[in-house]
Design an enzyme around this catalytic site. Structure first.
Site, mmCIF file in Angstrom:
data_model
loop_
_atom_site.group_PDB
_atom_site.id
_atom_site.type_symbol
_atom_site.label_atom_id
_atom_site.label_comp_id
_atom_site.label_asym_id
_atom_site.label_seq_id
_atom_site.Cartn_x
_atom_site.Cartn_y
_atom_site.Cartn_z
ATOM 1 N N GLY A 244 0.708 -1.022 0.003
ATOM 2 C CA GLY A 244 -0.086 -0.076 -0.032
ATOM 3 C C GLY A 244 0.764 1.185 0.121
ATOM 4 O O GLY A 244 1.937 1.129 0.297
ATOM 5 N N GLN B 256 3.227 9.908 1.446
ATOM 6 C CA GLN B 256 4.572 9.060 1.421
ATOM 7 C C GLN B 256 5.516 9.396 0.352
ATOM 8 O O GLN B 256 6.713 9.312 0.368
ATOM 9 C CB GLN B 256 4.244 7.556 1.498
ATOM 10 C CG GLN B 256 3.710 7.206 2.967
ATOM 11 C CD GLN B 256 3.442 5.777 3.129
ATOM 12 O OE1 GLN B 256 2.497 5.211 2.230
ATOM 13 N NE2 GLN B 256 4.452 4.947 3.568
ATOM 14 N N CYS C 55 5.918 -0.497 7.662
ATOM 15 C CA CYS C 55 5.499 0.984 6.700
ATOM 16 C C CYS C 55 6.831 1.412 6.135
ATOM 17 O O CYS C 55 7.762 1.219 6.676
ATOM 18 C CB CYS C 55 5.193 2.261 7.853
ATOM 19 S SG CYS C 55 4.661 3.648 6.928
ATOM 20 N N LEU C 56 6.522 1.762 4.690
ATOM 21 C CA LEU C 56 7.711 1.804 3.860
ATOM 22 C C LEU C 56 8.409 3.336 4.328
ATOM 23 O O LEU C 56 9.534 3.680 3.909
ATOM 24 C CB LEU C 56 7.269 2.340 2.445
ATOM 25 C CG LEU C 56 6.587 0.937 1.831
ATOM 26 C CD1 LEU C 56 6.071 1.109 0.419
ATOM 27 C CD2 LEU C 56 7.794 0.072 1.493
ATOM 28 N N HIS D 146 -4.533 1.726 8.042
ATOM 29 C CA HIS D 146 -3.020 1.991 7.980
ATOM 30 C C HIS D 146 -2.903 3.330 6.918
ATOM 31 O O HIS D 146 -2.090 4.279 7.210
ATOM 32 C CB HIS D 146 -2.056 0.885 7.548
ATOM 33 C CG HIS D 146 -0.551 1.247 7.442
ATOM 34 N ND1 HIS D 146 0.424 0.828 8.437
ATOM 35 C CD2 HIS D 146 0.124 1.944 6.726
ATOM 36 C CE1 HIS D 146 1.423 1.056 7.787
ATOM 37 N NE2 HIS D 146 1.380 2.117 6.994
ATOM 38 N N GLU D 147 -3.673 3.383 5.814
ATOM 39 C CA GLU D 147 -3.534 4.101 4.731
ATOM 40 C C GLU D 147 -4.247 5.617 5.020
ATOM 41 O O GLU D 147 -3.756 6.461 4.730
ATOM 42 C CB GLU D 147 -3.879 3.627 3.377
ATOM 43 C CG GLU D 147 -2.799 2.539 2.847
ATOM 44 C CD GLU D 147 -1.453 2.487 2.995
ATOM 45 O OE1 GLU D 147 -0.981 3.817 3.273
ATOM 46 O OE2 GLU D 147 -0.753 1.399 3.075
ATOM 47 N N HIS E 17 -2.339 7.426 7.530
ATOM 48 C CA HIS E 17 -1.445 8.564 6.772
ATOM 49 C C HIS E 17 -2.052 9.461 6.195
ATOM 50 O O HIS E 17 -1.360 10.824 6.193
ATOM 51 C CB HIS E 17 -0.863 7.846 5.590
ATOM 52 C CG HIS E 17 0.267 6.807 5.772
ATOM 53 N ND1 HIS E 17 1.652 7.220 6.308
ATOM 54 C CD2 HIS E 17 0.593 5.541 5.543
ATOM 55 C CE1 HIS E 17 2.466 6.272 6.534
ATOM 56 N NE2 HIS E 17 1.910 5.113 6.022
HETATM 57 O O1 GNR Z 1 4.116 -2.680 2.734
HETATM 58 C C1 GNR Z 1 3.403 -2.399 3.799
HETATM 59 N N1 GNR Z 1 2.851 -3.402 4.345
HETATM 60 C C2 GNR Z 1 1.946 -3.537 5.503
HETATM 61 C C3 GNR Z 1 2.051 -4.531 6.213
HETATM 62 C C4 GNR Z 1 1.198 -4.637 7.297
HETATM 63 C C5 GNR Z 1 0.217 -3.637 7.344
HETATM 64 C C6 GNR Z 1 0.269 -2.347 6.657
HETATM 65 C C7 GNR Z 1 1.194 -2.416 5.767
HETATM 66 S S1 GNR Z 1 1.362 -0.980 4.587
HETATM 67 C C8 GNR Z 1 2.976 -1.113 4.175
HETATM 68 C C9 GNR Z 1 3.138 -0.126 3.116
HETATM 69 C C10 GNR Z 1 2.964 1.468 3.703
HETATM 70 O O2 GNR Z 1 3.656 1.941 4.251
HETATM 71 N N2 GNR Z 1 1.961 1.973 3.251
HETATM 72 O O3 GNR Z 1 1.636 3.249 4.058
HETATM 73 NI NI NI Z 2 2.614 3.223 5.545
#
Ligand code: GNR
Ligand code: NI
Length: 171
Positions: free
Chosen positions: A46, A51, A94-95, A136-137, A140
């Site tokens: 995601g 980001q 999270c990236l 999660h997104e 952000h």
């Molecule tokens: O790549 C991602 N893996 C992930 C694993 C578990 C819960 C959420 C994520 S999102 C993350 C990519 C990212 O930072 N998205 O904002």
């Molecule tokens: Ni993230």
């Protein structure tokens, strides 16, 4: 198409509240293309526009398993309409916080409304990894990171580590 740079903790832009998209125009479509390229290359499942330093309410996602066909999804202006009382726990990453993983407890199911790439309103009821990833997104887009959902001790530890690394690489 272009790869964009993913911003990393402690970059303050990660705390911005992103602005809604008014119209899904060519500029938005070009950004979405770049986001997919950047997300697949990372690789991540995601990506929120902030980001790549663009404070707009745009999310790309692909939850297809390795070796399965790609399943690119775009969520524009996503909003949680309902979340379950029942919770679930996933190990999140999270990236923008590379190589740090921690268990996060969130509602197990959510109902989300959003706009698709054609500009059409859509709704999805999600569970499992999709529910986790959408939350999660959407976090952000509101300047919230998954480390905000873990213990203060662990959060302070990871913040300190990233502050140190940032200092080392800018000195
Ligand atoms: O790549 C991602 N893996 C992930 C694993 C578990 C819960 C959420 C994520 S999102 C993350 C990519 C990212 O930072 N998205 O904002
Ligand atoms: Ni993230």
């Amino acid at each position: 198409m272009a790869l964009r740079e993913i911003i990393i903790l402690p970059d303050k832009r990660l705390r911005l509240v992103s602005e809604p998209v008014k119209t899904v125009d060519a500029e938005v479509r070009a950004l979405v293309e770049d986001m997919f390229e950047t997300m697949y290359e990372a690789p991540g499942i995601g990506l929120a526009a902030i980001q790549v330093a663009v404070p707009r309410r745009i999310v790309t996602m692909d939850l297809a398993k390795k070796d399965d066909p790609k399943d690119p999804k775009v969520y524009i202006n996503p909003e949680i309409l309902w979340s379950s009382e029942e919770t679930g726990t996933y190990e999140e990453g999270c990236l923008s916080i590379p190589e740090f993983y921690e268990e996060v407890e969130r509602p197990a199911r959510v109902k989300v409304k959003y706009i698709d790439l054609e500009g059409q309103a859509q709704e999805v009821e999600a569970s499992g990894l999709l529910a986790t990833c959408l939350q999660h997104e959407i976090d952000h887009l509101n300047g919230v990171l998954f480390i905000d959902h873990i213990s203060k001790l662990k959060r302070d530890r990871v913040k300190k580590r990233f502050a140190k690394t940032a200092k080392r690489t800018t000195e």
